[in-house]
Design an enzyme around this catalytic site. Sequence first.
Site, PDB file in Angstrom:
ATOM      1  N   ASP A 176      93.084  34.487  -8.654  1.00 37.68           N
ATOM      2  CA  ASP A 176      93.013  33.108  -8.184  1.00 37.68           C
ATOM      3  C   ASP A 176      94.401  32.505  -8.029  1.00 37.68           C
ATOM      4  OD1 ASP A 176      90.359  32.923  -7.859  1.00 37.68           O
ATOM      5  OD2 ASP A 176      89.976  31.538  -9.533  1.00 37.68           O
ATOM      6  N   GLU A 224      98.957  24.929 -11.077  1.00 37.99           N
ATOM      7  CA  GLU A 224      97.521  25.167 -10.910  1.00 37.99           C
ATOM      8  C   GLU A 224      96.762  24.513 -12.064  1.00 37.99           C
ATOM      9  OE1 GLU A 224      96.565  29.321 -11.114  1.00 37.99           O
ATOM     10  OE2 GLU A 224      94.407  28.975 -11.001  1.00 37.99           O
ATOM     11  N   ASP A 269      96.781  35.735 -12.158  1.00 39.96           N
ATOM     12  CA  ASP A 269      95.551  36.457 -11.828  1.00 39.96           C
ATOM     13  C   ASP A 269      95.242  36.296 -10.332  1.00 39.96           C
ATOM     14  OD1 ASP A 269      94.699  33.871 -11.520  1.00 39.96           O
ATOM     15  OD2 ASP A 269      93.323  33.881 -13.233  1.00 39.96           O
ATOM     16  N   ASP A 308      98.424  30.783 -12.725  1.00 38.20           N
ATOM     17  CA  ASP A 308      98.067  31.876 -13.622  1.00 38.20           C
ATOM     18  C   ASP A 308      98.394  33.201 -12.943  1.00 38.20           C
ATOM     19  OD1 ASP A 308      97.033  30.046 -15.380  1.00 38.20           O
ATOM     20  OD2 ASP A 308      94.954  30.269 -14.692  1.00 38.20           O
TER      21      ASP A 308
END
Length: 649
Positions: A508, A431, A506, A504
Site C-alpha cells: 500500500d 501516509e 509495504d 509504510d
Amino acid sequence: MADNNFKNSYGADDIHIMKGLEGVRKRPAMYIGSTNAMGLHHLVWEVVDNAVDEALSGFGNKIVVTIHKDGSLSVLDEGRGIPVGINKETGRPAVEVVFTELHAGGKFDGAVYKTAGGLHGVGASVTNALSEWLDATVYQNGGIYHLRFENGGHLVTPLEQLGTTKKHGTLVRFKPDATIFSTVEFKWETICNRLQESAFLMKGVHFVIIEEKTNQIQEYCYENGLNEYVSNINANKRPLTPVIDFSDVDEVTGISSEIALQWCNEDYNETLYSYVNNVRTRDGGTHETGFRTGITKAINDFAEKYNIAKGKKLEGSDIREGLTAIISLKVPEKVLEFEGQTKGKLGTPQATTIVSNFIYNKITYYLTENKEIAINIINKCVASANARIAARKAKDEARNNKKSKQNVILSDKLTPAQSKDFAKNELFIVEGDSAGGTAKKGRDRLHQAILPLRGKPLNTDSISMEKLLHNEEFATIINTIGAGFGQSFDIEDIKYGKIIIMTDADTDGAHIQTLLLTFFYHYMRQLITSGHVFIAVPPLYRVFKEENHKLTQQYAWDDEGLEQAKAKVGKGYKINRYKGLGEMDAIQLKETTMDPKTRLLIQVDIEDPFLVEKRVNVLMGKDTSVRKKWVEENVDFSKEDTFLKEVNK
Ligand code: TSJ
C-alpha cells in the site's frame, strides 16, 4: 590445438597488462560506477555495446543475450567476428588485446560511427577484469576460434582454432566475480529495458533475451524504430496527432537525423529524449537546441501564413506542451564533440543548424499536406499560450497584492514549519493520520512540516485537471507546495527544499508513493528533475536489550543490517519487526526516519524516463490486479532500484 600463429610471447608485457586489469579490480567503481546491481549490469552493457556497434556498422541484425543457469551471461552477434589476426603493436591476437588492454575498443575499430562502446564505455577488458571467467568464441573466415580467461583476466587458454563453420559472429560468455559485486544476479527487467531501448533505435535489428532458469524468452525488433518508441511512451495517453516521423542525411558532414514526434491531449509536459550514435544525450546539446528552434519557427510561420493563431505569437513552451519527441542522430567521428562532466551533451556546432533546418522543412511540409492535423496542433498551442498568459497574469496580481500573500490558504491538516527559509524547509507527506500525529511530535519544528494524507490519493493519469483540483488531497498538496501546477508551475515559488514522501514499507505504501510520484511527474515535473522529491525509508527492524535498566538498541534497514545490529547489541537481544510507521513512537520515528543526521532518504531520480513512463503506464493502467502484482514484484526498498537513487545515509 593452438595454432603457431597465435603463440604468445610472455614477458614484461604481460605484467603490464595484468597491472591494468588489477587496477580495475582494485577500484572497480572508477570504471563501472559502482559494485551494486547497476555496476554489475555495466559489465553486460560493455559487451552488448560492442555487438550493437557491429550491427550499427551494418554487420548482422541479431543479438542474443542469455542469462545462464550457472550465473553467467552470454552475448552473441552475427557480425564479422572480432579479428583474430596478430595485432602489430602488441604481437598478440587482436581479440586477446580487446579483452586485456583497457580502452582497446578504439584501436581496431574501423567503424565510422561509434556507439557507447567507443564513446563512454570502458571496453570489454573491464568485464574480463571483473569476471570469474570469460570465454570468447569467434566465427570467422570458416573457422571457430576460442580463448578463455580466468580469475580477473588471466589468459588460461590462448587463442586456438576449434573447428570449422559457415557462421560468422562473436560469442562472449562471462561469469561476474562474486567477490567484487554486492549482487551477481542479472535482472531480467533491467536487461529487457535496456535492449528494448536499443531495439527502438536500431530499426530491424532483432534483440533476443533468454533466461535459462525460467525459460523466458523476449524478443524486440521494431521495423518502424522511433515511431514505435513514441507510440510506446504514449500508449496510455490521448493522442491529438498520429506519430509523425522524419529522417534525413546531411551530405556535408555525414550527420544523419531521425525524429519521431506526437502531440497528446491533457498532457502538460514536454517529453524529449535525444540520442547520438545510440547513446542517450541526457543533457541535450546542439541537436536539441536545433530541434526546439526549428519546430517553434515552423509552427509560428505556418500559423501566420494561414492566419490560424490570429496573430498570436507562440512561445516554444506553448508548442511543446504535450509533445513527445525522440531525436536520434548518427554523427561521424570526425565531427563528433561532447561536452559536460558526464559527456552527456552534444557539442557538435553544425548539429544546431542541421537539425533546425531539417525539422523546419519536414514539419512545414507535413502541416501543408495535413491541414486538418495542422489546425488541431495550432489550436492546442494557442490554448497553451492562453493558459500561460492567464496564469502569469494571475500570479503577477497575487504578487502585487500584499494582502493576498498573507491569506495563502493553508490546509488545516498541515502542521507548518516555523522557519521562512524555504530552501531549508522540508515537507513530509505522511501516509495516514496516526503516523501523521507521531511525525508531528517527532519533527524539528523549525524546518519540518507535516501533511498527513487520508486514504489513497487519486490516480492522476486518468482524470481531468478540473477533477484533480477538486480532489482534496491533491488540492492540499498543490496549495501547500505553493508554486502552482501544470504549465503555471513555477519552481521558484516552492515553499520547501525537500518534499519527502513517508509511507509504510509495504504494498500500500509503495502504491501511495507511486500515485504521488505520478502526480508530481505529470503536474510538477521540475520538482522531480531538480531533485526536490525524496522517499523516506523507515527501518524494518529494531534490535534491543534491557539490562540493569539500561537500554541498548540498534535499527536495521535490511537483513545485512539486522545481523550487524544483533552483533552490536549482543547476547539476549530482542527484535521488533516494524510493519508500519504506526508502530514507532515519536522518538523512534525521529531517530530513524526524520532526523537528517540519522535517517535514510532516497532521492527520486528520473534518469531513465522511459522506464518511469513504462512504470507509470503499468501502474496506472486500468487493470488493478496487474498493477498490484507488478508493485509486489518490482517495487522494493532496496537502494539499488534504478528508479530511485540513494543520496544520504
Ligand atoms: F566486447 C566484446 F569484445 F566482448 C564483444 C565484441 C562482444 C561481442 C558479443 C561482440 C563483439 C564484436 C566485435 N562483434 N563484432 C565485432 N567486430 C569487430 O571487432 C570488428 C570486426 C572487423 C573489423 C574490420 O575492420 O574488419 C573491425 C571490427 C571492430
